[in-house]
Design an enzyme around this catalytic site. Structure first.
Site: not given
Ligand code: ADP
Ligand code: MG
Ligand code: MG
Length: 888
Positions: A839, A25, A462, A107, A96, A772, A859, A346, A105
């Site tokens: 085989c 990220k 999720h 963490m 984050r 084989s 093979y 990503r 999702g």
């Molecule tokens: P995950 O790894 O579970 O996707 P994220 O860190 O991407 O968690 O956060 C999930 C959501 O939170 C993001 O998709 C975004 O919509 C929202 N978010 C995270 N940081 C910000 C931010 N700085 N401003 C607005 N929304 C945010």
């Molecule tokens: Mg995210």
């Protein structure tokens, strides 16, 4: 050492290539910022700090980190013209998680950090929207309470405490949706949340913003080791040593009003691979709402009508990012007052079908070379493309419909909790996990289930993302479904009727259409699309290994040929004996007291076998067919129990007592190492003689009809060269006699499946046209590990890390592999052109195929459905080798 890297404001101290240090990220946020995309500014605390914490304990940070964070925060304040904790212009941030490998999702992330009773007033005043300010505050207190202070649902059956409180507040204020809550209601929610935190933890929610920040940073680092993240890593082979980074980023708000939104988009359809911007969003909401599937979101197309400028920008950035990364991207974005902000990019998780289509399309668009496209293919994921689907001609009426979140068909028994799913699967049941919604805690149950059905969620929630990653059929947003997990029941409502479901009922899911059927629907084999044909042409041009199939029946042989098999590597003749009308003759043979008796029985078997082989040769016209002569322990064919013994006695016209005595006489203490394989023919040569005659006569008959027959007769379980020398003479003499004047090129070889045979392979090769490797038995005999009993303790070995994996699934390169290499060297020292293959079940496992390529085999042979997987794995092994050579 620098532990903190800035991004935003037009520059970045990192790049996409820094994933190990900044997490996926953080690295991609830096990359997007450097590309000039609108990314809210922020900074990343590196994965090194996480590793430091893992080593030294929670709360122990490297020296100087506090100062670095303080400096980065000051920079952030300058860029945003706001001040952290300030009572008139407060800076709010998200904290984050983000690991080097994508773990969607698994963490934690906290939004709106920096709010307290003072700053919320400032936010209300600045925005002119108190309802918005209090909405942010209630979200923050709940997230902080859950993630940092540990206020979570007491059990799987119960709701999150904050969700329950919010529902109560909604009820008293007569609000149906979150966004309908008034400022008063939201204030009430915040107060109740704080009281709940105090009540549950004995500690008050912290007002001090710096305490909040460090609490959140600590919690995100700690979330690296939460059970679901741990489970996900195990499942995906991600190292627990890497650690996560923490991203602190200025907030932008999707919940400021109706010109605001938050969403998730894929630059191509992740289920089908179609080249279309694909995704979902919610007006007036914050990110977690979409990802968590709390409300059912709208499709991206709906954005064009209401916020055309933001939509146009999203389309533009999607293209920029996909072109830049040369792969389908999974994007997270937020629109604040009509302005688009990019929050994440990503490589998108996708189904097997989408994986193939996207790779092929990217080549057509000139973005990838065929070589790169093949290297993008995860061979194991091709399995999904080959899965059976519901028979279109026999579709039962549907009882409900949801979103087709992950394709494929699943039939199984309904369970309502992840734990039940795991338990039932453990005892061999096929289950469908039915939930209101799945959360990351359910991951073990999702893995155990063959299909997943949820009432809530969307295409990007999720459950959908995780299911696609696992290649598992999944339907979300099935709006007519009501689940009562505590009572273990569910009901489909609507259309004026109700259909009740209870635990254990059978359901069929069609993840491709989103339809749900009661009971078990009939399935048909998958049809392979056009793209896979194109991909396979490239694959075949790169690979050096030939791919054959293990097939005992003409139907299997036909399937495998359609999948590209280049011959049969193993036809197990004994599988032809189990049909009810044949087993009697086989039993008669086994139970006979002398050669004459055996020959009488074998004479009955001969025409049946001849018919089998003729059919197989017809299907495999022009391709080699390796037929293994009788191999298994005879006890497998013995009558079991009094009823079967009596049946045989009647059929043979012998007294029951005589048959019972013979059975007792033939029963072995350790049949796997007993009278089996070529040992049978050393004692009773007539068995192989008759089998060979059947092969020869079938070959001659089919060849007369103009079909090209290439028989390879294989003698199993050789331990000493003398066995093969004798049996080769017998087989050659019999075969030549059987084909008469017909000219049929044939070979005689052996299976290498005992360590001793590997060691004396040079001597064995003198009598063999081919080797084989029977890697199932070779693994069993090398490890001294009974395949039939290992299931009781082998999983413990793998879980505890004593073994890296099950050696019966993944070929052990160090032990079994070394023996194979020894045998190949020995064999080829005598016959440089000796044809060598494997085989065992390993022939369909990608990493084992890689080993076979490196070991110089000709093979691999695998089950029909694994043939395309083995073809791709062989190509990737060849490409990897070529890449290594150019490096040198
Ligand atoms: P995950 O790894 O579970 O996707 P994220 O860190 O991407 O968690 O956060 C999930 C959501 O939170 C993001 O998709 C975004 O919509 C929202 N978010 C995270 N940081 C910000 C931010 N700085 N401003 C607005 N929304 C945010
Ligand atoms: Mg995210
Ligand atoms: Mg064997």
């Amino acid at each position: 050492m620098k532990h903190v890297r800035q991004f935003g404001g037009g520059s970045a101290e990192g790049r996409a290539t820094d994933k190990m240090l900044l997490g996926g990220k953080g690295a991609n946020l830096a990359e997007m910022a450097a590309l000039g995309l609108p990314v809210p500014p922020g900074f990343t605390i590196t994965t090194e700090v996480c590793r430091h914490v893992m080593q030294h304990g929670v709360g122990h940070y490297p020296e100087g980190l506090a100062e670095e964070v303080a400096a980065a925060l000051r920079k952030l304040e300058q860029l945003t013209k706001a001040t952290f904790g300030d009572a008139s212009q407060p800076l709010l941030v998200s904290v984050r998680s983000g690991a080097p490998a994508s773990m969607p999702g698994m963490m934690d992330t906290i939004l709106n950090l920096g709010l307290n009773d003072d700053t919320v007033v400032a936010l209300a005043a600045r925005s002119g929207n108190p309802q918005f300010a209090w909405d942010c505050y209630r979200r923050f207190v709940a997230m902080y309470g859950e993630v940092v202070m540990g206020v979570v649902a007491p059990s799987e059956h119960e709701e999150l405490p904050f969700d329950r409180i919010l529902d109560d507040v909604k009820r008293t204020h007569r609000a149906t949706r979150d966004q309908d809550l008034s400022e008063t209601a939201l204030r009430e929610a915040v107060a109740l949340f704080k009281a709940e935190i105090k009540h549950r933890t004995g500690t008050a929610f912290p007002d001090d913003v710096r305490t909040q920040l460090w609490g959140a940073i600590g919690a995100v680092f700690a979330s690296w080791n939460n059970p679901r993240a741990d489970y996900y890593r195990k499942l995906n082979g991600i190292s627990a040593a890497m650690g996560t980074a923490v991203n602190v980023q200025a907030m932008v708000f999707g919940n400021l009003g109706d010109d605001c939104a938050t969403g998730v988009a894929f630059t191509r359809n992740p289920a089908t691979g179609a080249a279309e911007l694909y995704g979902e969003f919610l007006f007036n909401a914050q990110g977690e709402d979409v990802v968590a599937g709390v409300r059912t979101p709208e499709p991206i197309a709906a954005l064009a009508a209401k916020l055309p400028k933001a939509h146009a920008e999203l389309v533009k950035f999607a293209k920029v990012l996909e072109d830049h990364f040369r792969d389908m991207q999974d994007l997270e974005f937020t629109i604040q007052a009509g302005e688009l902000y990019m929050l994440q990019t990503r490589s998108g998780k996708r189904t097997g079908r989408a994986m193939v289509k996207i790779a092929v399309d990217l080549v057509a668009e000139g973005k990838l070379t065929p070589r790169e496209a093949v290297l993008r293919i995860d061979p194991a994921k091709l399995d999904e493309v080959l899965h059976p689907t519901i028979d279109p001609k026999a579709r039962p009426p549907q009882i409900a419909k949801g979103l087709p979140a992950s394709p494929g068909a699943a039939i199984g028994r309904v369970v309502f909790t992840a734990t039940t799913a795991a338990e039932w699967a453990q005892r061999g049941e096929t289950v469908i996990l039915v939930r209101t919604d799945t959360s990351p805690e359910d991951i073990h149950g999702m893995k155990a289930a063959s299909g997943i059905l949820t009432a809530r969620g969307g295409m990007t929630s999720h459950s959908a993302v995780v299911a696609r990653g696992m290649g598992k059929c999944c339907i979300t947003a099935c709006n007519t479904l009501r689940v009562d997990a505590a009572k273990r029941t569910a009901v489909f409502v609507g259309g004026g009727q109700e259909r009740r479901l209870k635990e254990g009922d059978t359901l069929t899911l069609d993840g491709t259409s989103g339809e749900v059927f009661l009971g078990a629907a009939p399935l048909v084999p998958a049809r392979l699309g056009e793209e896979i044909g194109v991909l396979m042409e490239w694959v075949d041009s790169f690979r050096k290994l030939k791919i054959r199939t293990n097939a005992d029946t003409p139907a299997d042989a036909r399937t495998a040929r359609n999948f590209g098999a280049e011959g049969i590597g193993l036809c197990r003749t004994e599988h032809m004996f189990f049909a009810p009308e044949r087993i009697l003759a086989v039993r008669e043979m086994i139970l006979a007291n002398d050669e004459a008796g055996r020959r009488t029985a074998l004479a009955k078997i001969l025409p049946m076998q001849r018919g089998d082989f003729a059919e197989l040769f017809r299907v495999m016209d022009g391709l080699p067919v390796t037929i293994r002569l009788l191999d298994p322990p005879l006890h497998e064919f013995l009558p079991h129990g009094p009823a079967e013994i009596e049946e045989v006695a009647t059929a043979l016209g012998k007294p029951v007592i005589a048959i019972a005595a013979k059975v007792a006489e033939l029963t072995e203490a350790n049949p796997m190492l007993g009278h089996r394989g070529c040992r049978l023919a050393i004692t009773f040569p007539e068995i192989y003689e008759i089998q060979t005659r059947a092969i020869g006569e079938a070959a001659a008959e089919v060849a007369k009809a103009g079909i090209t027959v290439l028989p390879e007769i294989m003698i199993p379980l050789v331990m000493v060269p003398e066995e093969l020398r004798r049996l080769r003479l017998l087989v050659a003499k019999t075969f030549d006699a059987a084909i008469g004047s017909e000219k049929i090129p044939y070979t005689i070889g052996t299976m290498i499946e005992l360590p001793r045979a590997c060691v004396v392979a040079d001597q064995i090769a003198a009598h063999a046209d081919f080797f084989s490797f029977g890697t199932n038995d070779l693994t069993q005999t090398t490890y001294g590990l009974s395949r039939d009993d290992a299931g009781r303790f082998l999983p413990t070995y793998v879980d505890a890390g004593v073994l890296p994996n099950d050696p019966f699934s993944v070929l052990d390169p160090e032990g079994v592999g070394a023996l194979i290499e020894l045998a190949v060297r020995g064999g080829r020292s005598v016959k440089p052109d000796l044809k060598v293959g494997i085989c065992g079940e390993h022939g369909g496992d990608p990493s084992s195929v890689g080993f076979c390529h490196r070991a110089g085999l000709n093979y691999v042979s695998c089950s029909p459905f694994r043939v395309p997987i083995a073809r791709v794995a062989a190509a990737r092994a060849a490409l990897a080798e070529a890449a290594n050579e150019t490096k040198k």
